[in-house]
Design a protein around this motif. Sequence first.
Motif, mmCIF file in Angstrom:
data_model
loop_
_atom_site.group_PDB
_atom_site.id
_atom_site.type_symbol
_atom_site.label_atom_id
_atom_site.label_comp_id
_atom_site.label_asym_id
_atom_site.label_seq_id
_atom_site.Cartn_x
_atom_site.Cartn_y
_atom_site.Cartn_z
ATOM 1 N N THR A 202 9.654 -34.766 -4.052
ATOM 2 C CA THR A 202 8.541 -35.692 -3.846
ATOM 3 C C THR A 202 8.643 -36.882 -4.784
ATOM 4 O O THR A 202 8.396 -38.036 -4.385
ATOM 5 C CB THR A 202 7.220 -34.955 -4.062
ATOM 6 N N SER B 296 11.395 -39.194 -3.571
ATOM 7 C CA SER B 296 10.948 -39.938 -2.394
ATOM 8 C C SER B 296 9.967 -41.036 -2.780
ATOM 9 O O SER B 296 10.003 -42.141 -2.218
ATOM 10 C CB SER B 296 10.303 -38.974 -1.387
ATOM 11 N N ALA C 102 17.226 -33.955 -1.286
ATOM 12 C CA ALA C 102 16.281 -33.229 -0.434
ATOM 13 C C ALA C 102 16.990 -32.208 0.446
ATOM 14 O O ALA C 102 16.501 -31.078 0.631
ATOM 15 C CB ALA C 102 15.506 -34.225 0.432
ATOM 16 N N THR D 106 8.770 -35.110 1.378
ATOM 17 C CA THR D 106 9.150 -36.522 1.289
ATOM 18 C C THR D 106 8.015 -37.445 1.754
ATOM 19 O O THR D 106 7.851 -38.537 1.210
ATOM 20 C CB THR D 106 10.401 -36.773 2.120
ATOM 21 N N VAL E 27 12.831 -42.338 4.338
ATOM 22 C CA VAL E 27 13.215 -41.133 3.605
ATOM 23 C C VAL E 27 12.790 -39.864 4.345
ATOM 24 O O VAL E 27 13.620 -38.948 4.516
ATOM 25 C CB VAL E 27 12.639 -41.170 2.177
ATOM 26 N N PRO E 28 11.526 -39.716 4.799
ATOM 27 C CA PRO E 28 11.175 -38.480 5.518
ATOM 28 C C PRO E 28 11.981 -38.259 6.786
ATOM 29 O O PRO E 28 12.420 -37.129 7.058
ATOM 30 C CB PRO E 28 9.677 -38.656 5.819
#
Length: 473
Positions: free
Chosen positions: A22, A25, A67, A105, A154-155
């Motif tokens: 987290t 991100s 990740a 993320t 990013v996610p």
Amino acid sequence: MLALRLARGAQPAVHLRRLLVTAASAGTGFLLLCALGHALAHPDAPAGSVLRLVWCGAPLAAAVYFAVAVARTDPGTRPRPGLAAIGLGPGRLMAVSALTTALSTTLGSLLALLYFLLLRGDLTGIPLDGTAPDTVAADHPLPLPAALTLLLLVPVIASLATALLLRPRGGAPGGAGQPGGPRRKETVRPGEHPAGPHHEAPEHPGHPAAAQHQETPQPGAPADGHTRAQTRAGRGNTGSHALSEALGLGASYAPPPGTAQQSDPYHSTAPRPAPGGLPWGMAVLAAGLAVEMYASRSGPAPGLTLPGGSANSPAGVLGGWMLTALGLILAGPGLTHLCALLLQAVRPGALRLLAGRILQEEARRIGRPLGVVCAVASGAYAMATLHSGARLDMGPLTVLGALLVTGCTLLTLATASIEARNTRAETVAALLRLGAPAAVLRSAAVLRAGLLFAVFAPLTWTVAALAAAPLAP
């Protein structure tokens, strides 16, 4: 809901790794938003804004890589016996893992947006003191669709990469033919002899029933090398032969098509083939060094102004350095496998044999993160050479990007080491049951780490010195 329950019931170490994802991100999302703010504040200089956005690609790749590594080591999404019966096969667990990565993320991206709006003064009405106007573009309205698009990078990339890496490969979902799937065990009633030509003997080679079963093969069964190896193991062999069986050094065999290869520490398995990226990595590495040397000696060339770097940096030199970094990343697994072969060369003893075999099995898992760390270290050396003899003037965004890239690569290597330790837990337990001292296992770990450092550290320094030579003032 299932992903949230698995996340809530995880161990503290798993929660810590997810919080680090987290944070990575959030930092990457903040850098992307700052690039958007620079584009809003300088509409007449689109080239500089595009260059800043491209510069954010390195932190973005590092955060996604970290990740994915955390998703691989998540114990809550591993296939276990009984989960396929309730609809949680490898495919469903892969989706849960991707969803968990997306949640971690996305939380970081929301934190980055919140902090960016706080700096702009959109939440309080007054921008914070000390905020650079070129960074957040407080005097310009923020286009929300563009900001959300950047924050979703990013996610989306991390969840897609996790799903692609953890996707089921062959076999029925959750069945015995699925890698990582639960093993199916037959239930035999008391007094009833199991029927069928594919009946398996008890797993432990020292069990009397296993020896009786292996000594009397069934009619029509082929007496291949694997059957003879099981028969020898069932006769109670000890010492070096037992160590070889536990390490998978005995008579290896290839299972027939469609047959599951069981991860039993008492049965020998065929060693994995050597990674094939070493020749390609060395070729790309040599090509990158050649491009750098050619670009530095070809006279004046168009330059780029990097954030936190020098102005008018030759584009050819930077492109050559990217090729050298890619070559190190490609050659990492092959170099690790080569180190394992060196450990087992010239009549190895038990310690070197143990360390070499374990390192050989872990070459693909930890070799790539080692190559990434070497590439980042060479880039740091190039930056130090670039600023040698001058006052280092790096802005806060450059420091944040450097910390993100360095921290994510080191954490990825640590996460890969944890995954490798969890993978060989059954082998270590088998060795301890065979009477191997715990000090030998620790000595093997120290030997592996020392050899990797002795091989990768000089290589990284040599490549970094050659790559930074054209950048020297």
